[in-house]
Scaffold this active site. Sequence first.
Site, short mmCIF file in Angstrom:
data_model
loop_
_atom_site.label_atom_id
_atom_site.label_comp_id
_atom_site.label_asym_id
_atom_site.label_seq_id
_atom_site.Cartn_x
_atom_site.Cartn_y
_atom_site.Cartn_z
N MET A 41 0.90 -1.18 0.02
CA MET A 41 0.12 -0.09 0.10
C MET A 41 0.93 1.34 0.07
O MET A 41 1.81 1.26 0.79
CB MET A 41 -0.82 0.03 1.11
N SER A 115 3.82 -6.45 2.06
CA SER A 115 2.92 -5.93 2.66
C SER A 115 1.42 -6.55 2.06
O SER A 115 1.68 -7.83 1.86
CB SER A 115 2.58 -4.63 2.91
N GLN A 116 0.46 -5.94 1.73
CA GLN A 116 -0.53 -6.53 1.03
C GLN A 116 -0.46 -7.09 -0.15
O GLN A 116 -1.20 -8.13 -0.57
CB GLN A 116 -1.58 -5.23 0.95
N ASP A 233 6.58 -4.45 14.22
CA ASP A 233 5.46 -3.75 13.47
C ASP A 233 4.45 -2.77 14.02
O ASP A 233 4.07 -3.28 15.08
CB ASP A 233 4.90 -4.82 12.58
N HIS A 289 7.28 -2.14 10.23
CA HIS A 289 6.86 -2.41 8.94
C HIS A 289 7.53 -2.13 7.66
O HIS A 289 7.85 -1.00 7.50
CB HIS A 289 5.30 -1.96 8.74
#
Length: 307
Positions: A41, A115-116, A233, A289
Amino acid sequence: YKMANKIEMFSLFCVIFTVVPVVFGTKGSNATLPVVIWHGMGDSCCNPLSMGSIERLIEKYVPGVYVHSLEIGNNIIEDMENGFLMNVNDQVTMACDKIKKDPKLAAGYNSVGFSQGGQFLRAVAQRCPNPPMHNLVSMGGQHQGVYGLPKCPGNNSTLCDYVRKLLNYGAYVGFVQNRIVQAEYWHDPMNEDEYKAKSVFLADINQERVKNPVYKTNLMKLANLVLVQFTEDTVVEPKESEWFGFYKPGQAKEKYTLQESPLYKEDWLGLKAMNEAGKLHFLGTVGDHMQVNETWFIQNIIKTFFV
């Protein structure tokens, strides 16, 4: 003399033509498989400081490798915006199409999702087995979803604020669920029934409604599924989602591990079988993250799974 040279060159061509597919195009040699990467993202396929850096790192330590960084859209701006505003199922379909149409990936590939991008590439593995994905590395992917968006990576604060407002309005409201990417992996432990009924993406790929045997069969074709958690994170809530853990139903404090979940115990996705076969890996890397330590990434990902 000329005829001898021609025969010699023809013989050499035959040898190269015979050898190259074995060396550069089979699943048997990780070192020569191309690599597909999918950003997270707020990022884009071709940001020189993020995905560009990862691409160069892989190319440096896997000589001659081809890296395909997925661009979801017609340009970098669309790619970044689509990470917030394009239905995830449509994104996965687009990614499958791009992978299938790339001739350099025809014999198979390794993949890394950030991530996503981690759970999105898992959806690719489950839905689009051809060409075959060999290894899947998920760097901080939210495989059980998120219940909070405390920080938003990237530089577009306007988009981040817009997404937060819509999530607060209602993640499972029809137009939000079908339009806002982060709503499609929003997992409300206070209302598991609504999540399972209305989640258009995550509940589907996690087999929480209809059990699709094809998803399990396809995921188990992976040689390795590598789940990386960022130990400090502060973006993913809860960070245990990166290892398929989550909050126990009805509250948002106590958590369960993958091994304690029905997804694992009843083996909806084949993760139990993969774990017992040594194909499922849980790695931790120190940092917040997407703070990817290059030395760690080289040793634990590139040299372990791609070389």
